[in-house]
Design a protein around this motif. Sequence first.
Motif, PDB file in Angstrom:
ATOM      1  N   TYR A  82       0.656  -1.215  -0.002  1.00  0.00           N
ATOM      2  CA  TYR A  82       0.000   0.162  -0.049  1.00  0.00           C
ATOM      3  C   TYR A  82       0.727   1.129  -0.041  1.00  0.00           C
ATOM      4  CZ  TYR A  82      -4.064  -3.038   1.289  1.00  0.00           C
ATOM      5  OH  TYR A  82      -4.908  -4.116   1.101  1.00  0.00           O
ATOM      6  N   ILE A  83       1.793   1.176   0.717  1.00  0.00           N
ATOM      7  CA  ILE A  83       2.820   2.543   0.911  1.00  0.00           C
ATOM      8  C   ILE A  83       3.287   2.579  -0.644  1.00  0.00           C
ATOM      9  CG2 ILE A  83       4.817   3.272   1.786  1.00  0.00           C
ATOM     10  CD1 ILE A  83       4.175   1.699   4.252  1.00  0.00           C
ATOM     11  N   LYS A  84       4.026   1.510  -1.117  1.00  0.00           N
ATOM     12  CA  LYS A  84       4.360   1.729  -2.682  1.00  0.00           C
ATOM     13  C   LYS A  84       3.477   2.196  -3.414  1.00  0.00           C
ATOM     14  CE  LYS A  84       7.292  -1.185  -5.881  1.00  0.00           C
ATOM     15  NZ  LYS A  84       7.457  -2.484  -6.154  1.00  0.00           N
ATOM     16  N   ALA A  85       2.249   1.972  -3.314  1.00  0.00           N
ATOM     17  CA  ALA A  85       1.338   2.453  -4.182  1.00  0.00           C
ATOM     18  C   ALA A  85       0.958   3.788  -3.885  1.00  0.00           C
ATOM     19  CB  ALA A  85      -0.157   1.502  -4.038  1.00  0.00           C
ATOM     20  N   GLY A  86       1.324   4.455  -2.875  1.00  0.00           N
ATOM     21  CA  GLY A  86       1.171   5.734  -2.501  1.00  0.00           C
ATOM     22  C   GLY A  86       0.260   6.159  -1.707  1.00  0.00           C
ATOM     23  N   TYR A  87      -0.291   5.120  -0.947  1.00  0.00           N
ATOM     24  CA  TYR A  87      -1.208   5.254   0.285  1.00  0.00           C
ATOM     25  C   TYR A  87      -0.350   6.077   1.399  1.00  0.00           C
ATOM     26  CZ  TYR A  87      -4.756   3.025  -2.500  1.00  0.00           C
ATOM     27  OH  TYR A  87      -5.681   2.567  -3.132  1.00  0.00           O
ATOM     28  N   ARG A  88      -0.865   6.893   2.116  1.00  0.00           N
ATOM     29  CA  ARG A  88      -0.108   7.571   3.189  1.00  0.00           C
ATOM     30  C   ARG A  88      -1.130   7.686   4.452  1.00  0.00           C
ATOM     31  NH1 ARG A  88       3.130   6.061   0.368  1.00  0.00           N
ATOM     32  NH2 ARG A  88       4.961   7.341  -0.456  1.00  0.00           N
ATOM     33  N   VAL A  89      -2.185   7.437   4.632  1.00  0.00           N
ATOM     34  CA  VAL A  89      -3.094   7.548   5.430  1.00  0.00           C
ATOM     35  C   VAL A  89      -3.663   6.453   5.910  1.00  0.00           C
ATOM     36  CG1 VAL A  89      -5.261   8.809   6.461  1.00  0.00           C
ATOM     37  CG2 VAL A  89      -3.660  10.050   4.766  1.00  0.00           C
ATOM     38  N   ALA A  90      -3.536   6.036   7.225  1.00  0.00           N
ATOM     39  CA  ALA A  90      -4.284   4.668   7.866  1.00  0.00           C
ATOM     40  C   ALA A  90      -5.343   5.207   8.838  1.00  0.00           C
ATOM     41  CB  ALA A  90      -3.305   3.804   8.708  1.00  0.00           C
ATOM     42  N   GLY A  91      -6.522   4.321   8.704  1.00  0.00           N
ATOM     43  CA  GLY A  91      -7.727   4.445   9.629  1.00  0.00           C
ATOM     44  C   GLY A  91      -7.944   3.409  10.445  1.00  0.00           C
ATOM     45  N   ASP A  92      -8.179   4.046  11.665  1.00  0.00           N
ATOM     46  CA  ASP A  92      -8.407   3.133  12.707  1.00  0.00           C
ATOM     47  C   ASP A  92      -9.963   3.161  13.000  1.00  0.00           C
ATOM     48  OD1 ASP A  92      -8.490   1.440  15.031  1.00  0.00           O
ATOM     49  OD2 ASP A  92      -7.605   2.943  16.452  1.00  0.00           O
ATOM     50  N   ARG A  93     -10.534   1.942  12.621  1.00  0.00           N
ATOM     51  CA  ARG A  93     -12.139   1.690  12.884  1.00  0.00           C
ATOM     52  C   ARG A  93     -12.477   0.625  13.644  1.00  0.00           C
ATOM     53  NH1 ARG A  93     -14.966   4.336   8.426  1.00  0.00           N
ATOM     54  NH2 ARG A  93     -16.659   3.826   9.745  1.00  0.00           N
ATOM     55  N   ASP A  94     -13.331   1.074  14.433  1.00  0.00           N
ATOM     56  CA  ASP A  94     -13.898   0.080  15.305  1.00  0.00           C
ATOM     57  C   ASP A  94     -15.191  -0.511  14.557  1.00  0.00           C
ATOM     58  OD1 ASP A  94     -14.721  -1.901  17.279  1.00  0.00           O
ATOM     59  OD2 ASP A  94     -14.831  -0.434  18.841  1.00  0.00           O
ATOM     60  N   LEU A  95     -15.405  -1.812  13.889  1.00  0.00           N
ATOM     61  CA  LEU A  95     -16.620  -2.228  13.459  1.00  0.00           C
ATOM     62  C   LEU A  95     -17.444  -2.754  14.584  1.00  0.00           C
ATOM     63  CD1 LEU A  95     -15.163  -4.082  10.121  1.00  0.00           C
ATOM     64  CD2 LEU A  95     -15.736  -1.695  10.670  1.00  0.00           C
ATOM     65  N   ALA A  96     -18.043  -1.675  15.324  1.00  0.00           N
ATOM     66  CA  ALA A  96     -18.885  -2.246  16.469  1.00  0.00           C
ATOM     67  C   ALA A  96     -19.857  -2.887  16.128  1.00  0.00           C
ATOM     68  CB  ALA A  96     -19.157  -0.861  17.263  1.00  0.00           C
ATOM     69  N   GLN A  97     -20.579  -2.524  14.704  1.00  0.00           N
ATOM     70  CA  GLN A  97     -21.762  -3.323  14.441  1.00  0.00           C
ATOM     71  C   GLN A  97     -21.584  -4.204  13.528  1.00  0.00           C
ATOM     72  OE1 GLN A  97     -24.609  -2.363  16.040  1.00  0.00           O
ATOM     73  NE2 GLN A  97     -23.309  -1.002  17.159  1.00  0.00           N
ATOM     74  N   PHE A  98     -20.229  -5.037  13.515  1.00  0.00           N
ATOM     75  CA  PHE A  98     -20.147  -5.929  12.555  1.00  0.00           C
ATOM     76  C   PHE A  98     -21.046  -7.289  12.614  1.00  0.00           C
ATOM     77  CE2 PHE A  98     -17.344  -9.680  11.409  1.00  0.00           C
ATOM     78  CZ  PHE A  98     -17.064  -9.347   9.825  1.00  0.00           C
TER      79      PHE A  98
END
Length: 212
Positions: A135-151
């Motif tokens: 993902y870094i090589k593809a240019g992504y620079r932001v990571a999200g921390d998501r809690d899938l509370a309703q999974f």
Amino acid sequence: MGSDPALSDALMERVLAAENLRKAWHQGKANHGAPGGEGMSIEDFPAFAREHGASLRQAVRDETSQPSPVRRTERPKPPGKGKRWLGIPTVVDRVIQQAIAHVLGPSFDPEFSAASFGFRPGRAAHHAVKQLPGYIKAGYRVAGDRDLAQFFEPGNHDALLARVARKGRDKALRRLIGKDLRAGVLVGESRQPTEEGVPQGSPLSPLWSHGM
């Protein structure tokens, strides 16, 4: 999701095969599952099965068995993230649900997202971490921390059972799965209905949640 000829018929007998049930019990024991509403421990199941196993399997075949409500408990999340509900099935229901997962899982799992790593055989969080350099090589620079509370909570039972139907023609097994989904939960001494979603804690919950 097409029909898999290997899964089309006699699924219930594959679920109830002695070797499959033994494998399901061993997996439950390895997971150190807590007792459900009936109070039986996973270690007590072999003695129960020796005395009642034949009648239990016949009741499942005859569709006279009825899954019990799961016992709902509250577990803490990581600091600052509150708590989550965990549903604990009875040991008998847990073994049967694990046996169902052994039969259906190999057919369902290959169709799940390649980007999904949670609660899947041969996949874990460290496999997801190994994807990061790409993902870094593809240019992504932001990571999200998501809690899938309703999974586990959303999800229409009829739609889920329709997906199962496309995998196999065993109507008795589908009806058993439907009874599992609608068995309800015990909160304290109060039984509450489960009209949608799947209880977190069931051996089938990851399979159903990925497939919903």
